[in-house]
Design a protein around this motif. Structure first.
Motif, PDB file in Angstrom:
ATOM      1  N   MET A  32      28.274  53.408  62.316  1.00  0.00           N
ATOM      2  CA  MET A  32      29.208  53.935  61.562  1.00  0.00           C
ATOM      3  C   MET A  32      30.226  52.891  61.056  1.00  0.00           C
ATOM      4  SD  MET A  32      28.682  57.975  62.732  1.00  0.00           S
ATOM      5  CE  MET A  32      29.534  58.607  61.461  1.00  0.00           C
ATOM      6  N   TYR A  33      31.011  53.379  60.111  1.00  0.00           N
ATOM      7  CA  TYR A  33      31.954  52.613  59.460  1.00  0.00           C
ATOM      8  C   TYR A  33      32.960  53.348  58.678  1.00  0.00           C
ATOM      9  CZ  TYR A  33      27.821  49.483  59.438  1.00  0.00           C
ATOM     10  OH  TYR A  33      26.623  48.854  59.389  1.00  0.00           O
ATOM     11  N   TRP A  34      34.148  52.833  58.759  1.00  0.00           N
ATOM     12  CA  TRP A  34      35.298  53.236  58.018  1.00  0.00           C
ATOM     13  C   TRP A  34      35.761  52.236  57.244  1.00  0.00           C
ATOM     14  CZ3 TRP A  34      36.464  58.021  57.083  1.00  0.00           C
ATOM     15  CH2 TRP A  34      36.315  59.226  57.806  1.00  0.00           C
ATOM     16  N   TYR A  35      36.052  52.671  55.848  1.00  0.00           N
ATOM     17  CA  TYR A  35      36.487  51.716  54.676  1.00  0.00           C
ATOM     18  C   TYR A  35      37.605  52.517  54.007  1.00  0.00           C
ATOM     19  CZ  TYR A  35      31.965  49.148  54.561  1.00  0.00           C
ATOM     20  OH  TYR A  35      31.162  48.358  55.011  1.00  0.00           O
ATOM     21  N   LYS A  36      38.600  51.597  53.520  1.00  0.00           N
ATOM     22  CA  LYS A  36      39.717  52.061  53.025  1.00  0.00           C
ATOM     23  C   LYS A  36      39.520  51.672  51.614  1.00  0.00           C
ATOM     24  CE  LYS A  36      44.956  51.767  52.693  1.00  0.00           C
ATOM     25  NZ  LYS A  36      46.003  51.367  53.418  1.00  0.00           N
ATOM     26  N   GLN A  37      39.702  52.557  50.463  1.00  0.00           N
ATOM     27  CA  GLN A  37      39.613  51.933  48.976  1.00  0.00           C
ATOM     28  C   GLN A  37      41.284  52.277  48.342  1.00  0.00           C
ATOM     29  OE1 GLN A  37      37.208  54.022  46.070  1.00  0.00           O
ATOM     30  NE2 GLN A  37      36.483  51.979  45.507  1.00  0.00           N
ATOM     31  N   ASP A  38      41.886  51.372  48.012  1.00  0.00           N
ATOM     32  CA  ASP A  38      43.252  51.525  47.571  1.00  0.00           C
ATOM     33  C   ASP A  38      43.071  51.856  45.923  1.00  0.00           C
ATOM     34  OD1 ASP A  38      43.768  47.965  47.340  1.00  0.00           O
ATOM     35  OD2 ASP A  38      42.785  49.199  45.822  1.00  0.00           O
ATOM     36  N   MET A  46      37.347  48.805  57.547  1.00  0.00           N
ATOM     37  CA  MET A  46      38.225  48.794  58.741  1.00  0.00           C
ATOM     38  C   MET A  46      37.718  48.849  59.950  1.00  0.00           C
ATOM     39  SD  MET A  46      40.197  52.333  57.073  1.00  0.00           S
ATOM     40  CE  MET A  46      41.710  52.268  58.447  1.00  0.00           C
ATOM     41  N   PHE A  47      36.770  49.439  60.273  1.00  0.00           N
ATOM     42  CA  PHE A  47      35.903  49.452  61.643  1.00  0.00           C
ATOM     43  C   PHE A  47      34.358  49.547  61.310  1.00  0.00           C
ATOM     44  CE2 PHE A  47      39.797  50.497  64.027  1.00  0.00           C
ATOM     45  CZ  PHE A  47      40.363  51.450  63.043  1.00  0.00           C
ATOM     46  N   SER A  48      33.793  48.981  62.121  1.00  0.00           N
ATOM     47  CA  SER A  48      32.210  49.240  62.410  1.00  0.00           C
ATOM     48  C   SER A  48      32.056  49.573  63.772  1.00  0.00           C
ATOM     49  CB  SER A  48      31.532  48.141  62.007  1.00  0.00           C
ATOM     50  OG  SER A  48      31.589  47.287  62.735  1.00  0.00           O
ATOM     51  N   ASN A  62      47.426  49.136  64.606  1.00  0.00           N
ATOM     52  CA  ASN A  62      46.906  49.868  65.707  1.00  0.00           C
ATOM     53  C   ASN A  62      47.339  51.252  65.514  1.00  0.00           C
ATOM     54  OD1 ASN A  62      49.323  49.978  66.108  1.00  0.00           O
ATOM     55  ND2 ASN A  62      49.184  48.426  67.841  1.00  0.00           N
ATOM     56  N   ARG A  63      47.940  51.824  64.492  1.00  0.00           N
ATOM     57  CA  ARG A  63      48.061  53.205  64.427  1.00  0.00           C
ATOM     58  C   ARG A  63      46.693  53.919  64.000  1.00  0.00           C
ATOM     59  NH1 ARG A  63      50.203  54.304  59.942  1.00  0.00           N
ATOM     60  NH2 ARG A  63      50.090  52.302  58.856  1.00  0.00           N
ATOM     61  N   PHE A  64      45.771  52.996  63.573  1.00  0.00           N
ATOM     62  CA  PHE A  64      44.647  53.674  63.114  1.00  0.00           C
ATOM     63  C   PHE A  64      43.474  53.730  64.412  1.00  0.00           C
ATOM     64  CE2 PHE A  64      44.899  54.382  58.477  1.00  0.00           C
ATOM     65  CZ  PHE A  64      45.970  53.705  58.087  1.00  0.00           C
ATOM     66  N   SER A  65      42.920  54.554  64.575  1.00  0.00           N
ATOM     67  CA  SER A  65      42.192  54.550  65.850  1.00  0.00           C
ATOM     68  C   SER A  65      40.721  55.458  65.596  1.00  0.00           C
ATOM     69  CB  SER A  65      42.519  54.856  67.027  1.00  0.00           C
ATOM     70  OG  SER A  65      42.929  55.979  67.060  1.00  0.00           O
ATOM     71  N   PRO A  66      39.549  54.717  65.591  1.00  0.00           N
ATOM     72  CA  PRO A  66      38.265  55.393  65.480  1.00  0.00           C
ATOM     73  C   PRO A  66      38.163  56.262  66.953  1.00  0.00           C
ATOM     74  CG  PRO A  66      37.851  53.147  65.684  1.00  0.00           C
ATOM     75  CD  PRO A  66      39.133  53.209  65.882  1.00  0.00           C
ATOM     76  N   LYS A  67      37.361  57.195  66.750  1.00  0.00           N
ATOM     77  CA  LYS A  67      36.790  58.102  67.981  1.00  0.00           C
ATOM     78  C   LYS A  67      35.586  58.450  67.798  1.00  0.00           C
ATOM     79  CE  LYS A  67      41.797  59.372  69.203  1.00  0.00           C
ATOM     80  NZ  LYS A  67      41.808  57.965  70.001  1.00  0.00           N
ATOM     81  N   SER A  68      34.694  58.203  68.492  1.00  0.00           N
ATOM     82  CA  SER A  68      33.185  58.799  68.510  1.00  0.00           C
ATOM     83  C   SER A  68      32.693  59.616  69.526  1.00  0.00           C
ATOM     84  CB  SER A  68      32.327  57.435  68.299  1.00  0.00           C
ATOM     85  OG  SER A  68      31.137  58.045  68.213  1.00  0.00           O
ATOM     86  N   PRO A  69      32.817  60.800  69.455  1.00  0.00           N
ATOM     87  CA  PRO A  69      32.370  61.966  70.402  1.00  0.00           C
ATOM     88  C   PRO A  69      30.829  61.558  70.681  1.00  0.00           C
ATOM     89  CG  PRO A  69      32.822  62.953  68.535  1.00  0.00           C
ATOM     90  CD  PRO A  69      33.247  61.731  68.392  1.00  0.00           C
ATOM     91  N   ASP A  70      29.912  61.266  69.732  1.00  0.00           N
ATOM     92  CA  ASP A  70      28.359  60.875  69.839  1.00  0.00           C
ATOM     93  C   ASP A  70      27.906  60.210  68.777  1.00  0.00           C
ATOM     94  OD1 ASP A  70      28.669  64.519  68.996  1.00  0.00           O
ATOM     95  OD2 ASP A  70      27.871  62.897  67.773  1.00  0.00           O
ATOM     96  N   LYS A  71      26.733  59.828  68.805  1.00  0.00           N
ATOM     97  CA  LYS A  71      26.211  58.970  67.724  1.00  0.00           C
ATOM     98  C   LYS A  71      26.338  59.287  66.224  1.00  0.00           C
ATOM     99  CE  LYS A  71      21.823  57.743  67.399  1.00  0.00           C
ATOM    100  NZ  LYS A  71      20.325  57.319  67.267  1.00  0.00           N
ATOM    101  N   ALA A  72      26.284  60.759  66.245  1.00  0.00           N
ATOM    102  CA  ALA A  72      26.313  61.050  64.832  1.00  0.00           C
ATOM    103  C   ALA A  72      27.874  61.274  64.119  1.00  0.00           C
ATOM    104  CB  ALA A  72      25.724  62.422  64.921  1.00  0.00           C
ATOM    105  N   ASP A  85      49.697  54.301  53.567  1.00  0.00           N
ATOM    106  CA  ASP A  85      48.425  54.681  54.000  1.00  0.00           C
ATOM    107  C   ASP A  85      47.479  55.546  52.911  1.00  0.00           C
ATOM    108  OD1 ASP A  85      49.738  55.291  57.146  1.00  0.00           O
ATOM    109  OD2 ASP A  85      48.802  53.573  56.403  1.00  0.00           O
ATOM    110  N   SER A  86      48.381  55.671  51.848  1.00  0.00           N
ATOM    111  CA  SER A  86      47.677  56.550  50.832  1.00  0.00           C
ATOM    112  C   SER A  86      46.550  55.895  50.241  1.00  0.00           C
ATOM    113  CB  SER A  86      48.744  57.031  49.758  1.00  0.00           C
ATOM    114  OG  SER A  86      49.821  57.842  50.356  1.00  0.00           O
ATOM    115  N   ALA A  87      45.496  56.479  50.127  1.00  0.00           N
ATOM    116  CA  ALA A  87      44.174  55.748  49.667  1.00  0.00           C
ATOM    117  C   ALA A  87      43.088  56.684  49.822  1.00  0.00           C
ATOM    118  CB  ALA A  87      43.741  54.484  50.541  1.00  0.00           C
ATOM    119  N   VAL A  88      41.933  56.529  49.641  1.00  0.00           N
ATOM    120  CA  VAL A  88      40.698  57.229  49.682  1.00  0.00           C
ATOM    121  C   VAL A  88      40.040  56.320  50.961  1.00  0.00           C
ATOM    122  CG1 VAL A  88      38.471  57.904  49.006  1.00  0.00           C
ATOM    123  CG2 VAL A  88      40.624  57.804  47.174  1.00  0.00           C
ATOM    124  N   TYR A  89      39.593  57.316  51.751  1.00  0.00           N
ATOM    125  CA  TYR A  89      38.803  56.723  52.876  1.00  0.00           C
ATOM    126  C   TYR A  89      37.620  57.282  52.880  1.00  0.00           C
ATOM    127  CZ  TYR A  89      43.460  55.405  54.605  1.00  0.00           C
ATOM    128  OH  TYR A  89      44.770  54.877  54.815  1.00  0.00           O
TER     129      TYR A  89
END
Lengths: 115, 113
Positions: A32-38, A46-48, A62-72, A85-89
């Motif tokens: 899974m991934y997170w992207y930022k669209q300005d 941002m992350f994979s 480092n104010r941004f952190s991904p957290k994955s409770p499970d694979k989904a 930080d205003s954007a579409v994520y």
């Protein structure tokens, strides 16, 4: 059924607050991934993350952190929100392994507005 | 630094026209090139091109990868108003950043009736 879903769709908050965006995929994907669209529509990774490895784009604060409770699920937590930080994520997911990994499926996006 | 450049940035055509969108890349350890269509919300996948599949076609849309020129084109024939969208080109790489797509800034296509 929606393959990749995100909540909330819209988020308006004050500077300095902490907020989270949730992402879920029902495709059975491993990564899974997170992207930022300005505002100029530039989409940037941002992350994979899969169950073995987190790859962080070095430009992400480092104010941004991904957290994955499970694979989904891969949630995005943001501390001390700033105006910039205003954007579409967008959250996305893909299978793991080979070229199939490259075909990423995107969620509907979360529009974050920081006041 | 790896980069993906798309041109033109925006394009206005009339229904029935044929358009060609361009994408060039400078990327280490290239693995594949992808095209996405973004309307109001999420980018939706169109094509993936690799060295083993350098031409793809789906209906009125087709795409070619030129690995020698490090570029790709996306063709849309007989355009319709529903083709209006931002078309995004992205490149995937082998190696440590595997899975992290590098996107271009997109081409905004407007199809007028």
């Amino acid at each position: 059924d929606t393959a990749v879903s995100q909540t909330p769709k819209y988020l308006v908050t004050q500077m300095g607050n902490d907020k989270s965006i949730k992402c879920e995929q029902n495709l059975g994907h491993d990564t899974m991934y997170w992207y930022k669209q300005d505002s100029k529509k530039f989409l940037k990774i941002m992350f994979s993350y899969n169950n073995k490895e987190l790859i962080i784009n070095e430009t992400v604060p480092n104010r941004f952190s991904p957290k994955s409770p499970d694979k989904a699920h891969l949630n995005l937590h943001i501390n001390s929100l700033e105006l910039g930080d205003s954007a579409v994520y967008f959250c996305a997911s893909s299978p793991l392994g080979g070229a199939a990994t490259d075909t990423q499926y995107f969620g509907p996006g979360t529009r974050l507005t920081v006041l | 630094e790896d980069k993906v450049v798309q041109s033109p940035l925006s394009l206005v055509v009339h229904e029935g026209d044929t358009v060609t969108l361009n994408c060039s890349y400078e990327v280490t350890n290239f693995r594949s090139l992808l095209w996405y269509k973004q309307e109001k919300k999420a980018p939706t996948f169109l094509f993936m091109l690799t060295s083993s599949g350098i031409e793809k076609k789906s209906g009125r849309l087709s795409s070619i990868l030129d690995k020698k020129e490090l570029s790709s084109i996306l063709n849309i024939t007989a355009t319709q108003t529903g083709d209006s969208a931002i078309y995004l080109c992205a490149v995937a790489r082998y190696g440590g950043s595997q899975g992290n797509l590098i996107f271009g800034k997109g081409t905004k296509l407007s199809v007028k009736p």
